[in-house]
Design an enzyme around this catalytic site. Sequence first.
Site, PDB file in Angstrom:
ATOM      1  N   SER A 312      -5.127  -3.257   6.524  1.00  0.00           N
ATOM      2  CA  SER A 312      -4.382  -2.211   5.970  1.00  0.00           C
ATOM      3  C   SER A 312      -3.689  -2.410   4.830  1.00  0.00           C
ATOM      4  CB  SER A 312      -3.449  -1.490   7.144  1.00  0.00           C
ATOM      5  OG  SER A 312      -2.865  -0.285   6.829  1.00  0.00           O
ATOM      6  N   ASP A 323      -9.213  -7.545  -7.255  1.00  0.00           N
ATOM      7  CA  ASP A 323      -9.770  -6.673  -8.223  1.00  0.00           C
ATOM      8  C   ASP A 323      -9.207  -6.901  -9.863  1.00  0.00           C
ATOM      9  OD1 ASP A 323     -11.091  -5.623  -6.667  1.00  0.00           O
ATOM     10  OD2 ASP A 323     -10.311  -3.747  -6.386  1.00  0.00           O
ATOM     11  N   LYS A 337      -9.895  -2.094   7.626  1.00  0.00           N
ATOM     12  CA  LYS A 337      -9.227  -0.545   7.722  1.00  0.00           C
ATOM     13  C   LYS A 337      -8.801   0.059   6.654  1.00  0.00           C
ATOM     14  CE  LYS A 337      -5.398   1.574  10.315  1.00  0.00           C
ATOM     15  NZ  LYS A 337      -4.670   2.378   9.401  1.00  0.00           N
TER      16      LYS A 337
END
Length: 571
Positions: A312, A323, A337
């Site tokens: 999460s 990223d 998740k």
Amino acid sequence: MKQLSFPSYLISLLLLGLLSLAPTSLTAQAPSSSRSAAGQKASSDDFTTTMAVMGSVLSNVRNFFVDTVDLTTLYDGALTYMLQQLDPYTVYFNEEETKAFEESTTGLYGGIGAILRQHQDSVVIIGSLMQGKAADKAGLRPADVIWRINGKDFSHTKVIDVRNELRGEPGTPITLVVRRPGYAKDSLTVTFNRERIDLSPVSYAELLDGRVGLISLNTFSTSTCQEFLKAYDRLQKEAGGKLSGLILDLRDNGGGLMEQAIQLVNLFIPKGQPVVSLKGRYPQQSNSYKTTKEPLDTKIPLVVLINEGSASASEIVAGALQDYDRAVIVGRKSFGKGLVQGTLELPDGGLLKLTTARYYIPSGRSIQKLSYNHRGGAEQVNATDSLGTPYTTTGGRTVYAAGGIMPDIVCPSDSIPSLLGTLLFDSLTYDFVTDYLLTHKAPERSTLRSFDLGDEAYAAYQKKVIESGFTFKSIADELVKKVEEALKGEQRYDEVSDEFAAFQKSLRADTTRLMKTYEGFIRDYLNMEILSRCYYDEGRLEYYMSRDKVAQRAVSLLGDPTTYHQLLKGK
């Protein structure tokens, strides 16, 4: 808490696992104007009919069932089963469960600051203490047996009953009668006041190898960023203002407030950068979130540790930093998740936690592992491709929607073998540590990293386990039993009974052999349990971190700038 740029019908408490919706947010579920009137009417008719049938069934059960029915228990069970058909994260909380849920998101409650443990013979004991909290200051100790609370008998009960009795308004008095191992008298009476218990999201913060800082976060609650910054400032001072690198440990961090995840990412990347976007069923449920402040440090070398328990909000932090090529991710693939839940207040004082959207990290990838079919089942995303769809980081590296965040450096599991779980968490192991501390002095604070209980003590523990008749049980044992039952059901067992019995014998775990094979794991666990009794979680974690191969790998990486930067460049 800073108000986020979210639609007015949503309040600012954002979680992955708790995206809080105001009661009026039911309007957000309304169909968009593009839907046909006929479709809206059909949906409305279906809803009306369903509610009428449910109401009729409940009424008839109440009025005509042969026995008296507890309607609250009945609808609690019905709601639970109904929501299980959607996904594991859509849940109904009754009023009592709602309080516990809110405590988990704020980290605050009124109590005594003790972790309870269900022990043998149906007694509840103090498993461990929170340093400096009410129970600790009152002189209670781990292994104390809870006997009476404010005059009520709790000598043979369950943890939940004791927990509910111990919790209350801060400042209110409480009297405990406990039975203490090794205490000359039958019982000990302690009176003190409950206090506000603030569970820190920072479980450990320490300098490793001189000037490399490590900060371990166990959750994303309302104070996570604030406590992180306190720990960061302390480590900077200890390093003379020159931290050479930082390790952010998110292993086994199951997530929490999305707002806190965004703020944490913002500490290390520039203002105005996208961190996470939400996509719901309707446009009103979709939004995108960017960093809003100037960062703390965009240059310090950063490593993030994750494992299969990182989920999460933890995955948002690890994924966003990956990223942007801002951190090297080390460990094992995260949980996967990528769903957002919201809470809606219900008339009975309870809450409905409902999945309302999917989230996407800056590269555009979703890391949701399972796709739910809304009939109670699920299937693996990217089942035919373990890596999934490729995406590109800002620096041009290829990353994947792999049903979780895939580390840049994968480290094998070094956790306690599952076969040993039943032994190490058994009462006999806990009692051994209790007896050990009755006959041994507490280790010196300076020896935590090198502490060992000794060969003689380990031999005594091994003897205790063997003489108790303890037997290991594995998943394989249960599967073999099912095969045996199936063979008997098909009346084929007699044909293979001798071979099957030999097979079962070959699989049977030999306690003495296993305790020798896994002696290193077992000794480490016993050492950490002993140190946690003497020096709380700090003692256990200091011992563990000095042997943590994943953390050591991160320290080694931060000490090798060439390799670190090559990894971030995809070379």
